[in-house]
Design a protein around this motif. Structure first.
Motif, PDB file in Angstrom:
ATOM      1  N   ALA A   1      -9.428   8.840   3.207  1.00 13.25           N
ATOM      2  CA  ALA A   1      -9.319   7.361   2.483  1.00 13.25           C
ATOM      3  C   ALA A   1      -9.263   6.317   3.408  1.00 13.25           C
ATOM      4  CB  ALA A   1      -8.099   7.640   1.578  1.00 13.25           C
ATOM      5  N   SER A   2      -9.567   4.990   2.825  1.00  9.11           N
ATOM      6  CA  SER A   2      -9.771   3.774   3.330  1.00  9.11           C
ATOM      7  C   SER A   2      -8.139   3.147   2.923  1.00  9.11           C
ATOM      8  CB  SER A   2     -10.661   3.089   3.010  1.00  9.11           C
ATOM      9  OG  SER A   2     -10.644   2.739   1.634  1.00  9.11           O
ATOM     10  N   ILE A   3      -7.828   1.909   3.744  1.00 13.97           N
ATOM     11  CA  ILE A   3      -6.753   1.003   3.228  1.00 13.97           C
ATOM     12  C   ILE A   3      -7.129   0.545   1.908  1.00 13.97           C
ATOM     13  CG2 ILE A   3      -7.769  -0.889   4.556  1.00 13.97           C
ATOM     14  CD1 ILE A   3      -4.168   0.074   4.375  1.00 13.97           C
ATOM     15  N   GLU A   4      -8.237   0.339   1.530  1.00 19.34           N
ATOM     16  CA  GLU A   4      -8.264  -0.152   0.071  1.00 19.34           C
ATOM     17  C   GLU A   4      -8.190   0.743  -0.760  1.00 19.34           C
ATOM     18  OE1 GLU A   4     -10.722  -2.502   3.257  1.00 19.34           O
ATOM     19  OE2 GLU A   4     -10.747  -0.347   2.607  1.00 19.34           O
ATOM     20  N   GLU A   5      -8.573   1.913  -0.637  1.00 10.62           N
ATOM     21  CA  GLU A   5      -8.249   3.052  -1.729  1.00 10.62           C
ATOM     22  C   GLU A   5      -6.795   3.437  -1.768  1.00 10.62           C
ATOM     23  OE1 GLU A   5     -11.582   6.158  -1.542  1.00 10.62           O
ATOM     24  OE2 GLU A   5     -10.906   5.740   0.509  1.00 10.62           O
TER      25      GLU A   5
ATOM     26  N   LYS B   1      -6.144   5.958  15.702  1.00 10.82           N
ATOM     27  CA  LYS B   1      -7.464   6.395  15.499  1.00 10.82           C
ATOM     28  C   LYS B   1      -8.382   5.819  16.559  1.00 10.82           C
ATOM     29  CE  LYS B   1      -9.164   6.432  11.465  1.00 10.82           C
ATOM     30  NZ  LYS B   1      -9.498   6.224   9.994  1.00 10.82           N
TER      31      LYS B   1
ATOM     32  N   VAL C   1      -5.580   8.245   5.478  1.00 11.75           N
ATOM     33  CA  VAL C   1      -6.403   7.483   6.197  1.00 11.75           C
ATOM     34  C   VAL C   1      -6.637   7.656   7.542  1.00 11.75           C
ATOM     35  CG1 VAL C   1      -6.705   4.898   7.101  1.00 11.75           C
ATOM     36  CG2 VAL C   1      -5.548   5.400   4.777  1.00 11.75           C
TER      37      VAL C   1
ATOM     38  N   ASN D   1      -9.247  10.401   8.050  1.00  8.74           N
ATOM     39  CA  ASN D   1     -10.422   9.954   7.594  1.00  8.74           C
ATOM     40  C   ASN D   1     -10.755  10.326   6.292  1.00  8.74           C
ATOM     41  OD1 ASN D   1     -11.105   8.574   9.715  1.00  8.74           O
ATOM     42  ND2 ASN D   1     -12.043  10.380  10.973  1.00  8.74           N
TER      43      ASN D   1
ATOM     44  N   TYR E   1       0.888  -1.209   0.245  1.00 16.15           N
ATOM     45  CA  TYR E   1      -0.046  -0.071  -0.101  1.00 16.15           C
ATOM     46  C   TYR E   1       0.803   1.195  -0.060  1.00 16.15           C
ATOM     47  CZ  TYR E   1       0.798  -0.350   4.977  1.00 16.15           C
ATOM     48  OH  TYR E   1       1.374  -0.591   6.336  1.00 16.15           O
TER      49      TYR E   1
ATOM     50  N   TYR F   1       0.006   0.657   8.526  1.00 17.03           N
ATOM     51  CA  TYR F   1      -1.603   1.000   8.828  1.00 17.03           C
ATOM     52  C   TYR F   1      -2.053   0.331  10.134  1.00 17.03           C
ATOM     53  CZ  TYR F   1      -6.453  -0.099   8.008  1.00 17.03           C
ATOM     54  OH  TYR F   1      -7.741  -0.084   8.071  1.00 17.03           O
TER      55      TYR F   1
END
Length: 399
Positions: free
Chosen positions: A52-56, A135, A47, A50, A39, A128
């Motif tokens: 973006a997500s880890i998938e993005e 968070k 991330v 807040n 990643y 991550y």
């Protein structure tokens, strides 16, 4: 021909891409301590904010590796290397044979060796999982303290603010922010911008001496006897290359794993690239050199006469949404230099041009338009000859 790679960062995936362009049939195996595929590490800030997500920020799934003749071993890093036998031992205990081996295992966060560093709610920001732990404090903990006001520290503070946290303090050892990139007036403009946009607090010229608390951190103490309350502490004090496995294998290490212009170590068929590699006494620690080194190494492994001569560092940064330029001589204290500068703290704008005689030898730009910034950079790199009216023109802020 089997190529084994320790680590799965940008150097690794670039090397895999480049090797797949070859007509040779490479069998690639990758060993990483991460539980997920590659990643974009710099985008972890998004991330944290807040945004973006880890998938993005994960561009390749495990099928991508399969398509590129690579087998990815997650959560199973290399723990021993036996160069004479061309053999690796993994954390799982498995033995792997190789023809060529590449250290691309990057660095680990550096934490100041101060009392209290192992208290609860003390974090680093590299993976991550670190972001997930930080968070957990959102909406629960009140006072966030970031140790070190470098680029990552400022980015992290801005991300916390964007996520809704209100009490964020940056602690910096130097008397002003980004002393390598800015002079004091330019740094003050940046600080004012960050204070107004993100409501950040700054404690400058502070040497952290201790973290205090019971189970969890409650206070950060400084060498001058002063302190600041803290519910959460984030160390953003840089990284150190992961060299222990190489050192134990008899590979030459200094601050990083020492490599020559082919990226080879002192041991034949063992190479290093990226944050772990030390080339001509230098460890870069940023993305562009890792990419360039990976491309050179792919050519070397293909049998080409390719050399890595070093990477010309970029002079442009984006810090918490503001564009910065720092190029050439920016803060001379000796010599026949003169300079002109212009700033607007309310708008987060600052420019400075440094000249020697009538030759432009340095420039700083904070918050200016990108085209103006690139123009300044080019003028310094070309050593342009300027008259006095041009100098004033280049520090002006055009609407």
């Amino acid at each position: 021909m089997k190529i084994a790679i320790a680590g799965n960062g940008i150097g690794c995936v670039t090397l895999v891409k480049e090797l797949n362009k070859s007509s040779k049939n490479f069998d690639i195996e990758i060993f990483t301590d991460e539980p997920r595929p590659f990643y974009w590490r710099p985008r972890l800030i998004e991330v944290l904010a807040n945004e973006a997500s880890i998938e993005e920020i994960t561009p390749y799934d495990e099928r991508w590796y399969e398509k590129h003749n690579a087998k990815l071993h997650l959560s199973d890093p290399v723990v021993k290397v036996y160069p004479t036998e061309k053999k690796l031992i993994l954390k799982s205990g498995k033995e792997i044979k190789y023809d060529f081996f590449v250290f691309a295992n990057g660095g680990k966060p550096f934490v100041l060796p101060v009392p209290g560093k192992d208290l609860g709610n003390v974090h680093t920001l590299r993976r991550y999982e670190d972001v997930l732990e930080i968070k957990k404090h959102y909406g629960v903990s009140k006072k966030f303290v970031i140790i070190c006001g470098g680029v990552l520290g400022i980015e992290a503070a801005a991300a916390l603010s964007h996520a809704g946290e209100k009490d964020i303090t940056i602690v910096e050892f130097f008397p002003y922010l980004l002393p390598r990139q800015l002079d004091k007036p330019g740094s003050m403009v940046l600080r004012t911008f960050l204070e107004r946009k993100y409501n950040l607090k700054f404690l400058l010229g502070k040497a952290t001496s201790e973290l205090k608390g019971n189970e969890n951190v409650k206070e950060v103490l400084f060498s001058d006897g002063k302190s600041v309350e803290a519910d959460v502490v984030i160390f953003s004090t840089g990284i150190r290359p992961r060299i222990s496995v190489a050192k134990e294998a008899g590979i030459n290490v200094e601050k990083g794993i020492v490599v020559d212009d082919t990226l080879q170590t002192n041991v034949e068929n063992i190479y290093a690239i990226g944050d772990v590699a030390q080339h001509r006494k230098r460890i870069y620690g940023i993305v562009p050199p890792a990419v360039e080194q990976a491309r050179v190494l792919a050519s070397v492994l293909n049998g080409e006469d390719k050399k890595y001569r070093g990477t010309i560092m970029s002079n442009t940064l984006k810090v918490a949404g503001i564009d910065l330029l720092s190029v050439g001589v920016i803060d001379p204290d000796v010599g026949n230099y003169s300079f002109a500068s212009n700033g607007n703290s309310n708008k987060g704008l600052y420019k400075k041009v440094v000249v020697e005689g009538n030759k432009m030898i340095g420039a700083i730009s904070v918050g200016a338009k990108k085209k103006d910034t690139l123009k300044l950079k080019k003028l310094v790199e070309l050593g342009s000859i300027l008259d006095s009216t041009k100098i004033l023109e280049y520090i002006d802020f055009k609407e």
